[in-house]
Design a protein around this motif. Structure first.
Motif, PDB file in Angstrom:
ATOM      1  N   LEU A   1       0.828  -1.210   0.000  1.00 13.54           N
ATOM      2  CA  LEU A   1       0.000   0.000   0.000  1.00 13.54           C
ATOM      3  C   LEU A   1       0.862   1.261   0.000  1.00 13.54           C
ATOM      4  CD1 LEU A   1      -2.876  -0.937   2.500  1.00 13.54           C
ATOM      5  CD2 LEU A   1      -3.022  -0.697   0.002  1.00 13.54           C
ATOM      6  N   ASN A   2       2.019   1.209   0.692  1.00 16.74           N
ATOM      7  CA  ASN A   2       2.928   2.369   0.694  1.00 16.74           C
ATOM      8  C   ASN A   2       3.339   2.724  -0.734  1.00 16.74           C
ATOM      9  OD1 ASN A   2       4.618   1.015   3.601  1.00 16.74           O
ATOM     10  ND2 ASN A   2       2.923   2.455   3.526  1.00 16.74           N
ATOM     11  N   ILE A   3       3.654   1.704  -1.524  1.00 13.08           N
ATOM     12  CA  ILE A   3       4.099   1.956  -2.901  1.00 13.08           C
ATOM     13  C   ILE A   3       2.917   2.348  -3.781  1.00 13.08           C
ATOM     14  CG2 ILE A   3       5.235   0.946  -4.909  1.00 13.08           C
ATOM     15  CD1 ILE A   3       6.829  -0.807  -3.031  1.00 13.08           C
ATOM     16  N   HIS A   4       1.766   1.736  -3.557  1.00 15.36           N
ATOM     17  CA  HIS A   4       0.576   2.118  -4.332  1.00 15.36           C
ATOM     18  C   HIS A   4       0.297   3.618  -4.179  1.00 15.36           C
ATOM     19  CE1 HIS A   4      -1.119  -1.367  -6.279  1.00 15.36           C
ATOM     20  NE2 HIS A   4      -0.945  -2.110  -5.191  1.00 15.36           N
ATOM     21  N   ALA A   5       0.484   4.135  -2.973  1.00 20.24           N
ATOM     22  CA  ALA A   5       0.219   5.564  -2.747  1.00 20.24           C
ATOM     23  C   ALA A   5       1.142   6.437  -3.593  1.00 20.24           C
ATOM     24  CB  ALA A   5       0.391   5.889  -1.259  1.00 20.24           C
ATOM     25  N   LYS A   6       2.385   6.006  -3.743  1.00 21.23           N
ATOM     26  CA  LYS A   6       3.338   6.772  -4.558  1.00 21.23           C
ATOM     27  C   LYS A   6       3.074   6.588  -6.052  1.00 21.23           C
ATOM     28  CE  LYS A   6       5.374   8.046  -0.820  1.00 21.23           C
ATOM     29  NZ  LYS A   6       5.071   9.412  -0.299  1.00 21.23           N
ATOM     30  N   LEU A   7       2.559   5.405  -6.417  1.00 16.74           N
ATOM     31  CA  LEU A   7       2.294   5.132  -7.834  1.00 16.74           C
ATOM     32  C   LEU A   7       1.041   5.831  -8.346  1.00 16.74           C
ATOM     33  CD1 LEU A   7       3.001   1.287  -8.042  1.00 16.74           C
ATOM     34  CD2 LEU A   7       4.141   3.043  -9.404  1.00 16.74           C
ATOM     35  N   LYS A   8       0.138   6.190  -7.461  1.00 11.33           N
ATOM     36  CA  LYS A   8      -1.186   6.677  -7.869  1.00 11.33           C
ATOM     37  C   LYS A   8      -1.143   7.791  -8.921  1.00 11.33           C
ATOM     38  CE  LYS A   8      -5.622   8.159  -5.970  1.00 11.33           C
ATOM     39  NZ  LYS A   8      -6.346   8.531  -4.725  1.00 11.33           N
ATOM     40  N   PRO A   9      -0.278   8.818  -8.788  1.00 14.54           N
ATOM     41  CA  PRO A   9      -0.271   9.876  -9.820  1.00 14.54           C
ATOM     42  C   PRO A   9       0.071   9.377 -11.217  1.00 14.54           C
ATOM     43  CG  PRO A   9       0.933  10.576  -7.860  1.00 14.54           C
ATOM     44  CD  PRO A   9       0.662   9.113  -7.702  1.00 14.54           C
ATOM     45  N   TYR A  10       0.738   8.235 -11.291  1.00 16.19           N
ATOM     46  CA  TYR A  10       1.145   7.708 -12.600  1.00 16.19           C
ATOM     47  C   TYR A  10       0.043   6.866 -13.260  1.00 16.19           C
ATOM     48  CZ  TYR A  10       5.925   9.024 -11.303  1.00 16.19           C
ATOM     49  OH  TYR A  10       7.060   9.714 -10.942  1.00 16.19           O
ATOM     50  N   ARG A  11      -1.029   6.595 -12.500  1.00 17.50           N
ATOM     51  CA  ARG A  11      -2.149   5.792 -12.998  1.00 17.50           C
ATOM     52  C   ARG A  11      -1.650   4.467 -13.629  1.00 17.50           C
ATOM     53  NH1 ARG A  11      -3.641  11.047 -14.661  1.00 17.50           N
ATOM     54  NH2 ARG A  11      -3.169  10.634 -16.841  1.00 17.50           N
TER      55      ARG A  11
END
Length: 359
Positions: free
Chosen positions: A92-102
């Motif tokens: 989930l930590n990485i998902h939060a950082k990936l979110k802007p990249y869709r």
């Protein structure tokens, strides 16, 4: 004649909060990050700051599982000093950082049995599927680079690393193999990093990508928060000639990056692929023209090229260039905004007759 080690010491001794470096290809950005690490080690050899460079990316290696016809293809993580901290990192930590990249992929960690060894590998799947539904997939080189960068950003929030090595952050070009849109999303993540740590630790960002350099320059030196960041930001050009390297102040450099911006914009028009981040580049171009004419506001350039409602147009351009546009809006321009883009671009070229030497 300066060496990379000399320049690392110059950066170490400079009091600026942020160093934004444009480096020409093959000058030695990665060597500079290593030299800076060596120049700033404590007496006991412990690193004083944290680093992101090609060595960070090299810790991630694809295991294509050739012997099983790619049935268990995965991204392996080589052992490092950070492995012992992986246990506190979640997907989930990485998902939060990936979110802007869709991203169009999901992933799962595979941990070593010994927690001290951290994450053994990572398997990737199309978004919306579960492990076992479909075979694991391999990411493109650009997707892989985005994932590794977001892994780094997430690791910074794990206790025991960035909160211990607090003196500086050195980021060397996390944008290789990325398309333009993702480069500008990455620029936005770097700006977020600066906002988080400005005044607390020195931040050095080195890039050879003219677009990312230009956008960060604009946000830091002339953006809405420039009153906070401009004086603490030093902009330099790292260049090399006949075996020697030099770190030049921006004002002393012959650096016609407005022509490179024109090339990028013209190519996007030819490809019928003008997107939100191109508005930020167009704004940078207007800023350059205005500055050349001796005025800081982009509405002056808009007046000169023929807009009667220059202030209104400038407000729209500024709004469409805001960094949050990349996060929350589609990167596709709506017809009205695309029409405005074309109008500004055509008037600029009609008035100044730039020769950008596009192919």
């Amino acid at each position: 004649m300066s060496t990379i080690e000399d320049i690392a010491c110059e950066l170490r001794d400079d009091g600026a909060d942020v160093q934004l470096l444009y480096a020409f290809n093959s000058v030695g950005k990665t060597r500079l990050s290593v030299a800076y690490k060596n120049a700033t080690k404590d007496k006991d050899g412990i690193h004083a700051g944290i680093y992101y460079n090609a060595y960070s990316e090299d810790l991630f290696v694809w295991n294509n599982d050739i012997e099983n016809r790619e049935a268990n293809i995965r991204l392996s993580i080589l052992p490092s000093s950070l492995s012992r901290l992986h246990a506190d990192l979640t997907e989930l930590n990485i998902h939060a950082k990936l979110k802007p990249y869709r991203p169009s992929f999901d992933f799962r960690f595979v941990m070593h049995k010994d927690a001290e060894k951290g994450i053994e590998s990572i398997s990737f799947f199309p978004t919306g599927t579960q492990p076992g539904d479909v075979p694991p997939m391999k990411l493109s080189r650009g997707e892989e680079r985005i994932f590794v960068w977001c892994f780094f950003l997430a690791m910074m929030e794990v206790e025991g690393w960035a909160d211990k090595q607090t003196r500086h952050i050195f980021v060397d070009d996390p944008v290789s193999s990325l398309d333009d849109h993702n480069i500008f999303v990455t620029a936005s993540t770097l700006y977020d990093l600066i906002e988080t740590y400005f005044g607390e630790r020195k931040i050095i960002i080195a890039t050879h990508h003219i677009g990312m350099f230009s956008i960060l320059y604009d946000w830091l030196k002339k953006g809405e928060k420039s009153s906070k960041y401009a004086r603490g930001t030093r902009v330099r050009i790292l260049s090399g000639k006949q075996g020697a390297v030099s770190l030049e102040a921006e004002k002393n450099a012959v650096f016609l990056y407005h022509l490179r911006i024109l090339q990028v914009l013209e190519q996007a028009r030819r490809d019928n692929d003008v997107r939100a981040h191109h508005f930020a580049l167009l704004r940078q171009l207007l800023e350059n023209v205005s500055s050349f004419l001796g005025v800081g506001r982009i509405s002056y350039a808009l007046e000169r090229i023929g807009f009667d409602d220059a202030e209104d147009v400038a407000r729209i351009v500024n709004a469409l260039s805001h960094k949050n546009v990349y996060y929350f809006e589609s990167d596709r321009l709506v017809p009205d905004n695309l029409e405005l883009f074309e109008s500004i671009y055509e008037k600029l070229n009609a008035h100044y007759a730039f020769v950008a030497h596009t192919g």
